[in-house]
Design a protein around this motif. Structure first.
Motif, mmCIF file in Angstrom:
data_model
loop_
_atom_site.group_PDB
_atom_site.id
_atom_site.type_symbol
_atom_site.label_atom_id
_atom_site.label_comp_id
_atom_site.label_asym_id
_atom_site.label_seq_id
_atom_site.Cartn_x
_atom_site.Cartn_y
_atom_site.Cartn_z
ATOM 1 N N UNK A 1 53.047 -29.179 21.392
ATOM 2 C CA UNK A 1 53.940 -28.456 21.621
ATOM 3 C C UNK A 1 55.070 -28.919 21.977
ATOM 4 N N UNK A 2 55.064 -30.095 22.639
ATOM 5 C CA UNK A 2 56.155 -30.899 22.965
ATOM 6 C C UNK A 2 57.230 -31.432 21.940
ATOM 7 N N UNK A 3 56.538 -31.633 20.711
ATOM 8 C CA UNK A 3 57.234 -32.094 19.542
ATOM 9 C C UNK A 3 57.685 -30.750 18.753
ATOM 10 N N UNK A 4 57.748 -29.672 19.142
ATOM 11 C CA UNK A 4 58.284 -28.476 18.534
ATOM 12 C C UNK A 4 57.326 -27.644 17.718
ATOM 13 N N UNK A 5 56.085 -28.085 17.836
ATOM 14 C CA UNK A 5 55.257 -27.404 17.045
ATOM 15 C C UNK A 5 54.325 -26.173 17.885
ATOM 16 N N UNK A 6 53.211 -25.794 17.171
ATOM 17 C CA UNK A 6 52.366 -24.646 17.750
ATOM 18 C C UNK A 6 50.991 -25.137 17.647
ATOM 19 N N UNK A 7 50.196 -24.931 18.611
ATOM 20 C CA UNK A 7 48.952 -24.799 18.540
ATOM 21 C C UNK A 7 48.174 -23.452 18.983
ATOM 22 N N UNK A 8 47.125 -23.072 17.962
ATOM 23 C CA UNK A 8 46.578 -21.824 18.413
ATOM 24 C C UNK A 8 44.779 -22.269 18.356
ATOM 25 N N UNK A 9 44.348 -21.866 19.757
ATOM 26 C CA UNK A 9 43.004 -21.836 19.832
ATOM 27 C C UNK A 9 42.342 -20.499 19.770
ATOM 28 N N UNK A 10 41.590 -20.239 18.788
ATOM 29 C CA UNK A 10 41.041 -18.950 18.431
ATOM 30 C C UNK A 10 39.638 -18.772 18.352
ATOM 31 N N UNK A 11 39.217 -17.724 18.840
ATOM 32 C CA UNK A 11 37.669 -17.467 18.975
ATOM 33 C C UNK A 11 37.138 -16.980 17.430
ATOM 34 N N UNK A 12 36.221 -17.723 17.117
ATOM 35 C CA UNK A 12 35.620 -17.480 15.841
ATOM 36 C C UNK A 12 34.062 -17.241 16.002
ATOM 37 N N UNK A 13 33.666 -16.450 16.843
ATOM 38 C CA UNK A 13 32.401 -16.086 16.997
ATOM 39 C C UNK A 13 31.958 -15.289 15.733
ATOM 40 N N UNK A 14 30.742 -15.300 15.605
ATOM 41 C CA UNK A 14 29.385 -16.144 15.899
ATOM 42 C C UNK A 14 29.367 -17.470 15.544
ATOM 43 N N UNK A 15 30.364 -17.866 14.787
ATOM 44 C CA UNK A 15 30.396 -19.339 14.715
ATOM 45 C C UNK A 15 30.675 -20.157 15.904
ATOM 46 N N UNK A 16 30.276 -21.341 16.091
ATOM 47 C CA UNK A 16 30.525 -22.366 17.034
ATOM 48 C C UNK A 16 31.836 -22.729 16.860
ATOM 49 N N UNK A 17 32.678 -22.148 17.943
ATOM 50 C CA UNK A 17 34.119 -22.313 18.023
ATOM 51 C C UNK A 17 34.535 -23.207 19.227
ATOM 52 N N UNK A 18 35.804 -23.082 19.335
ATOM 53 C CA UNK A 18 36.795 -22.262 18.804
ATOM 54 C C UNK A 18 37.325 -22.985 17.557
ATOM 55 N N UNK A 19 38.332 -22.375 16.853
ATOM 56 C CA UNK A 19 38.973 -22.928 15.654
ATOM 57 C C UNK A 19 40.444 -23.141 16.519
ATOM 58 N N UNK A 20 40.653 -24.272 15.983
ATOM 59 C CA UNK A 20 42.071 -24.849 16.469
ATOM 60 C C UNK A 20 43.123 -25.343 15.310
ATOM 61 N N UNK A 21 44.046 -24.587 15.449
ATOM 62 C CA UNK A 21 45.073 -24.730 14.052
ATOM 63 C C UNK A 21 46.387 -25.120 14.759
ATOM 64 N N UNK A 22 46.953 -26.189 14.154
ATOM 65 C CA UNK A 22 48.117 -26.694 14.688
ATOM 66 C C UNK A 22 49.126 -26.876 13.653
ATOM 67 N N UNK A 23 50.665 -26.910 13.665
ATOM 68 C CA UNK A 23 51.575 -27.244 12.915
ATOM 69 C C UNK A 23 52.947 -26.567 13.221
ATOM 70 N N UNK A 24 53.714 -26.448 12.311
ATOM 71 C CA UNK A 24 55.012 -25.623 12.645
ATOM 72 C C UNK A 24 54.793 -24.369 12.554
#
Length: 259
Positions: free
Chosen positions: A216-239
């Motif tokens: 985030x400090x480097x100008x990017x984005x990180x989403x932390x997303x529920x992906x039930x019923x899989x063992x989560x969360x899904x973490x996605x990062x980038x521009x």
């Protein structure tokens, strides 16, 4: 908080340096997940620094129970004392201490210290991200088909089977994959533009809190997303633009995003 995080990370890094490629006790926590006495010693010295400097704050560590404060300050320290334990055990230098700070549930400070690689990465949201004192930024937005992504796999074998299936589908939509075995350093690679993006399913908060603040400090984005019923969360990062495209591609690859 950044100064305290740097002090705590340096204390843990000194533990890593003292034991790396030496002898230490290794325990299988179950499901191929390893922990060493180095993990525990490094977390202990981090907690000592935090207790002395920030006694009113909460601390969450991967290798020990949470320590809620008597008078909560809405500040929470999230610590992975040795991210990349499997690398450490095998003499691979791709490991680090990861210390993140949340205020009211939002990551605001991150420090990742990889002593064997000679890298100290920091981020303060709203200010800057640095690697060894030099400012870093995420890579420019690229189309997903041109992106090089980092990812990782869980210790649990059934969960890895699912992750492998996702990778098999996703590879046709991207340029390439990198797998370093350390989510904290993967996120630092995103923050510095070494890779375009990152995703992983099934991380704990100690795996991504510091890296989330740094990206985030480097100008990017990180989403932390529920992906039930899989063992989560899904973490996605980038521009910013890449993250949205990557989440859509992961959904097409079978990840139950938002279900």
């Amino acid at each position: 908080m950044l100064a305290v995080a740097l002090e705590a990370a340096a204390a843990a890094a000194s533990v890593h340096e003292r034991h790396f490629r030496g002898s230490f006790r290794v325990v299988d926590k179950g499901g191929d997940d390893l922990v060493t006495e180095v993990d525990h010693e490094a977390e202990s010295v981090v907690r000592e620094v935090l207790k002395s400097a920030r006694p009113a704050d909460d601390v969450v560590g991967e290798e020990s129970a949470d320590t809620p404060s008597a008078s909560p300050s809405h500040v929470r320290w999230i610590v992975d004392p040795l991210d990349g334990t499997a690398n450490f055990v095998r003499g691979v230098p791709h490991f680090a201490v990861s210390i993140g700070v949340e205020v009211a549930g939002v990551p605001v400070v991150g420090v990742v210290h990889a002593v064997a690689m000679g890298e100290l990465v920091t981020g303060v949201v709203g200010e800057a991200a640095t690697r060894n004192g030099t400012a870093i930024t995420v890579a420019p937005v690229r189309a997903l088909r041109d992106a090089v992504l980092a990812t990782g796999f869980a210790p649990d074998r059934e969960h890895r089977r699912r992750q492998g299936s996702v990778i098999g589908t996703l590879l046709a939509e991207i340029r390439d994959i990198r797998r370093f075995g350390n989510p904290a350093l993967d996120l630092c690679a995103v923050a510095s533009g070494r890779v375009d993006g990152f995703f992983e399913i099934g991380l704990g908060p100690w795996d991504y809190c510091a890296g989330q603040a740094i990206v985030s400090a480097a100008g990017g984005r990180v989403d932390v997303i529920d992906c039930s019923p899989w063992r989560g969360p899904l973490v996605v990062a980038g521009a910013d633009g890449l993250v949205a495209e990557l989440v859509e591609a992961l959904a097409r690859a079978g990840v139950p995003v938002g279900t």
